[in-house]
Design a protein around this motif. Sequence first.
Motif, mmCIF file in Angstrom:
data_model
loop_
_atom_site.group_PDB
_atom_site.id
_atom_site.type_symbol
_atom_site.label_atom_id
_atom_site.label_comp_id
_atom_site.label_asym_id
_atom_site.label_seq_id
_atom_site.Cartn_x
_atom_site.Cartn_y
_atom_site.Cartn_z
ATOM 1 N N MET A 75 -0.719 7.434 16.187
ATOM 2 C CA MET A 75 -1.403 7.164 14.928
ATOM 3 C C MET A 75 -0.755 6.020 14.162
ATOM 4 S SD MET A 75 -1.474 9.578 11.577
ATOM 5 C CE MET A 75 -1.204 8.667 10.079
ATOM 6 N N TYR A 76 0.580 5.947 14.178
ATOM 7 C CA TYR A 76 1.279 4.975 13.349
ATOM 8 C C TYR A 76 1.020 3.532 13.770
ATOM 9 C CZ TYR A 76 3.956 8.879 11.382
ATOM 10 O OH TYR A 76 4.329 10.024 10.752
ATOM 11 N N SER A 77 0.358 3.318 14.917
ATOM 12 C CA SER A 77 0.094 1.958 15.366
ATOM 13 C C SER A 77 -1.214 1.406 14.779
ATOM 14 C CB SER A 77 0.029 1.915 16.888
ATOM 15 O OG SER A 77 -1.015 2.765 17.339
ATOM 16 N N ASN A 78 -2.040 2.270 14.199
ATOM 17 C CA ASN A 78 -3.305 1.807 13.601
ATOM 18 C C ASN A 78 -3.045 0.772 12.516
ATOM 19 O OD1 ASN A 78 -4.566 3.636 15.195
ATOM 20 N ND2 ASN A 78 -5.258 4.979 13.576
ATOM 21 N N SER A 79 -4.010 -0.129 12.326
ATOM 22 C CA SER A 79 -3.873 -1.089 11.232
ATOM 23 C C SER A 79 -4.656 -0.630 10.005
ATOM 24 C CB SER A 79 -4.336 -2.473 11.680
ATOM 25 O OG SER A 79 -5.660 -2.405 12.154
ATOM 26 N N LYS A 80 -5.695 0.193 10.218
ATOM 27 C CA LYS A 80 -6.478 0.701 9.092
ATOM 28 C C LYS A 80 -6.423 2.230 9.087
ATOM 29 C CE LYS A 80 -7.601 -3.393 7.868
ATOM 30 N NZ LYS A 80 -6.838 -4.012 6.787
ATOM 31 N N TYR A 81 -6.305 2.802 7.898
ATOM 32 C CA TYR A 81 -6.126 4.251 7.764
ATOM 33 C C TYR A 81 -7.156 4.849 6.816
ATOM 34 C CZ TYR A 81 -1.601 3.406 9.920
ATOM 35 O OH TYR A 81 -0.610 3.039 10.797
ATOM 36 N N SER A 82 -7.399 6.141 7.005
ATOM 37 C CA SER A 82 -8.202 6.880 6.023
ATOM 38 C C SER A 82 -7.224 7.530 5.045
ATOM 39 C CB SER A 82 -9.071 7.939 6.711
ATOM 40 O OG SER A 82 -8.279 8.767 7.529
ATOM 41 N N VAL A 83 -7.421 7.260 3.748
ATOM 42 C CA VAL A 83 -6.480 7.692 2.714
ATOM 43 C C VAL A 83 -7.207 8.558 1.691
ATOM 44 C CG1 VAL A 83 -4.795 6.931 0.998
ATOM 45 C CG2 VAL A 83 -5.280 5.473 2.989
ATOM 46 N N ALA A 84 -6.739 9.787 1.530
ATOM 47 C CA ALA A 84 -7.287 10.674 0.497
ATOM 48 C C ALA A 84 -6.388 10.596 -0.725
ATOM 49 C CB ALA A 84 -7.356 12.109 1.004
ATOM 50 N N ILE A 85 -6.943 10.196 -1.856
ATOM 51 C CA ILE A 85 -6.186 10.127 -3.116
ATOM 52 C C ILE A 85 -6.546 11.337 -3.952
ATOM 53 C CG2 ILE A 85 -5.684 8.748 -5.180
ATOM 54 C CD1 ILE A 85 -5.125 6.835 -3.052
ATOM 55 N N LEU A 86 -5.563 12.183 -4.215
ATOM 56 C CA LEU A 86 -5.788 13.383 -5.026
ATOM 57 C C LEU A 86 -5.372 13.077 -6.459
ATOM 58 C CD1 LEU A 86 -4.283 16.054 -2.572
ATOM 59 C CD2 LEU A 86 -6.555 14.975 -2.530
ATOM 60 N N GLY A 87 -6.341 13.061 -7.364
ATOM 61 C CA GLY A 87 -6.068 12.714 -8.758
ATOM 62 C C GLY A 87 -6.727 11.397 -9.108
ATOM 63 N N ALA A 88 -7.705 11.438 -10.007
ATOM 64 C CA ALA A 88 -8.470 10.229 -10.338
ATOM 65 C C ALA A 88 -8.125 9.707 -11.730
ATOM 66 C CB ALA A 88 -9.966 10.516 -10.229
ATOM 67 N N GLY A 89 -6.871 9.933 -12.150
ATOM 68 C CA GLY A 89 -6.405 9.351 -13.406
ATOM 69 C C GLY A 89 -6.119 7.867 -13.207
ATOM 70 N N ALA A 90 -5.529 7.223 -14.219
ATOM 71 C CA ALA A 90 -5.280 5.782 -14.157
ATOM 72 C C ALA A 90 -4.394 5.404 -12.978
ATOM 73 C CB ALA A 90 -4.644 5.320 -15.469
ATOM 74 N N TRP A 91 -3.374 6.205 -12.704
ATOM 75 C CA TRP A 91 -2.423 5.912 -11.621
ATOM 76 C C TRP A 91 -3.096 6.098 -10.267
ATOM 77 C CZ3 TRP A 91 0.836 3.121 -9.629
ATOM 78 C CH2 TRP A 91 1.983 3.490 -8.904
ATOM 79 N N GLU B 285 -12.162 19.886 0.716
ATOM 80 C CA GLU B 285 -12.335 19.990 2.169
ATOM 81 C C GLU B 285 -12.994 18.729 2.737
ATOM 82 O OE1 GLU B 285 -13.902 23.220 5.476
ATOM 83 O OE2 GLU B 285 -14.712 23.320 3.436
ATOM 84 N N THR B 286 -14.008 18.220 2.054
ATOM 85 C CA THR B 286 -14.711 17.000 2.505
ATOM 86 C C THR B 286 -13.771 15.800 2.493
ATOM 87 O OG1 THR B 286 -16.735 17.870 1.526
ATOM 88 C CG2 THR B 286 -16.726 15.534 2.082
ATOM 89 N N VAL B 287 -13.011 15.669 1.418
ATOM 90 C CA VAL B 287 -12.106 14.531 1.252
ATOM 91 C C VAL B 287 -11.002 14.544 2.307
ATOM 92 C CG1 VAL B 287 -10.378 13.543 -0.315
ATOM 93 C CG2 VAL B 287 -12.605 14.207 -1.198
ATOM 94 N N LEU B 288 -10.554 15.746 2.698
ATOM 95 C CA LEU B 288 -9.430 15.871 3.632
ATOM 96 C C LEU B 288 -9.838 15.827 5.102
ATOM 97 C CD1 LEU B 288 -7.389 18.698 1.840
ATOM 98 C CD2 LEU B 288 -6.802 16.272 1.947
ATOM 99 N N LYS B 289 -11.129 15.883 5.392
ATOM 100 C CA LYS B 289 -11.582 15.966 6.783
ATOM 101 C C LYS B 289 -11.129 14.752 7.589
ATOM 102 C CE LYS B 289 -15.725 16.759 9.588
ATOM 103 N NZ LYS B 289 -15.021 17.709 10.472
ATOM 104 N N ASP B 290 -10.346 15.004 8.646
ATOM 105 C CA ASP B 290 -9.835 13.973 9.563
ATOM 106 C C ASP B 290 -9.064 12.854 8.860
ATOM 107 O OD1 ASP B 290 -11.072 15.310 11.707
ATOM 108 O OD2 ASP B 290 -12.966 14.261 11.335
ATOM 109 N N VAL B 291 -8.462 13.160 7.733
ATOM 110 C CA VAL B 291 -7.748 12.123 6.981
ATOM 111 C C VAL B 291 -6.361 11.891 7.590
ATOM 112 C CG1 VAL B 291 -6.538 13.499 5.231
ATOM 113 C CG2 VAL B 291 -7.505 11.302 4.599
ATOM 114 N N GLN B 292 -5.848 10.659 7.465
ATOM 115 C CA GLN B 292 -4.541 10.335 8.053
ATOM 116 C C GLN B 292 -3.418 10.304 7.017
ATOM 117 O OE1 GLN B 292 -6.509 6.813 9.656
ATOM 118 N NE2 GLN B 292 -5.495 7.212 11.609
ATOM 119 N N ILE B 293 -3.786 9.974 5.775
ATOM 120 C CA ILE B 293 -2.798 9.902 4.698
ATOM 121 C C ILE B 293 -3.345 10.637 3.481
ATOM 122 C CG2 ILE B 293 -1.601 8.350 3.082
ATOM 123 C CD1 ILE B 293 -1.646 6.206 5.303
ATOM 124 N N VAL B 294 -2.513 11.501 2.887
ATOM 125 C CA VAL B 294 -2.896 12.219 1.659
ATOM 126 C C VAL B 294 -1.934 11.791 0.557
ATOM 127 C CG1 VAL B 294 -3.134 14.474 0.541
ATOM 128 C CG2 VAL B 294 -3.750 14.214 2.960
#
Length: 311
Positions: A1-17, A44-53
């Motif tokens: 996995m670490y060789s990929n150049s593009k990742y799926s990223v789930a961001i938890l928290g939609a505040g300014a940061w 559950e939808t956001v986390l499905k098959d995600v690589q980075i949380v």
Amino acid sequence: MYSNSKYSVAILGAGAWGMALANLADANGHEVRLWSRHGSQTLETVLKDVQIVLSAISMTGVRDVAFQVNSFSLSPETIFITATKGLDPQTTCTPSQIWQTIFPNHAVVVLSGPNLSQEIQMQLPAATVVASNISTAAEVVQLVFSSHRFRVYTNPDPLGVELGGTLKNVIAIAAGVCDGLQLGTNAKAALVTRGLTEIIRVGNDWGAKTETFYGLSGLGDLLATCNSPLSRNYQVGYQLAGGKTLREILTNLQGTAEGVNTCQVLIQRAKQQNIAVPITEQVYHLLQGEITPRQALDELMLRDIKPEYNY
């Protein structure tokens, strides 16, 4: 996995940061999914098959959300990033310690630095630090967020990076008081310098490395937060000095001033470990409404004279 150049990223928290970090990853071409407790998408939808949380939620929600995330099946290679600056009131644990306890077999990366979210949203240049015990995971996170306007460094001391970003919020409240009382540049310089000494003392007791606190997540974040009206913690101190009550300030503040909770937890830990934290103590008494801003200053100035360093 670490060789990929593009990742799926789930961001938890939609505040300014959280939004600022989401925009940085999105600008680099990564697939970004945003989750908020008040949003329409399920966790559950956001986390499905995600690589980075990436967790950018406030401290009070970290443990609860981490347990929720643990109820879904994730790849063992999923990397967790924590961008929360705070301490757990129940255990005095840092956010990364909470995530690592719940996900013992996953890489956990701490992201922290002098990163005022409003400036990052305005695309002003900034730098940050990503730290992990697993260097390859930190390097992946470095690639995901690095750009010509956001420089990302790696560091092997996640606890030190995390504590630098967390403990400086207490000193920022004191800095806001200093400016609110118009005490001048000499007083502010002394306060911030002695504040760094206090942070290092606490960090060393915790097991963090001294040199980490002289980096971006320690001294860098301290300078940014103690000198900017954009800092919520600075605003708490500044407005207390102006005569407002803590309740009044927090009611009208946009977002969370993590230093208020951190101060209480830090006092608890300092007592347990017998660590001298004179600035934190005065901030604590001030936040409790036990003393005025001017009395807090007098207490610090009238302490017993001593050497600058204990050799």
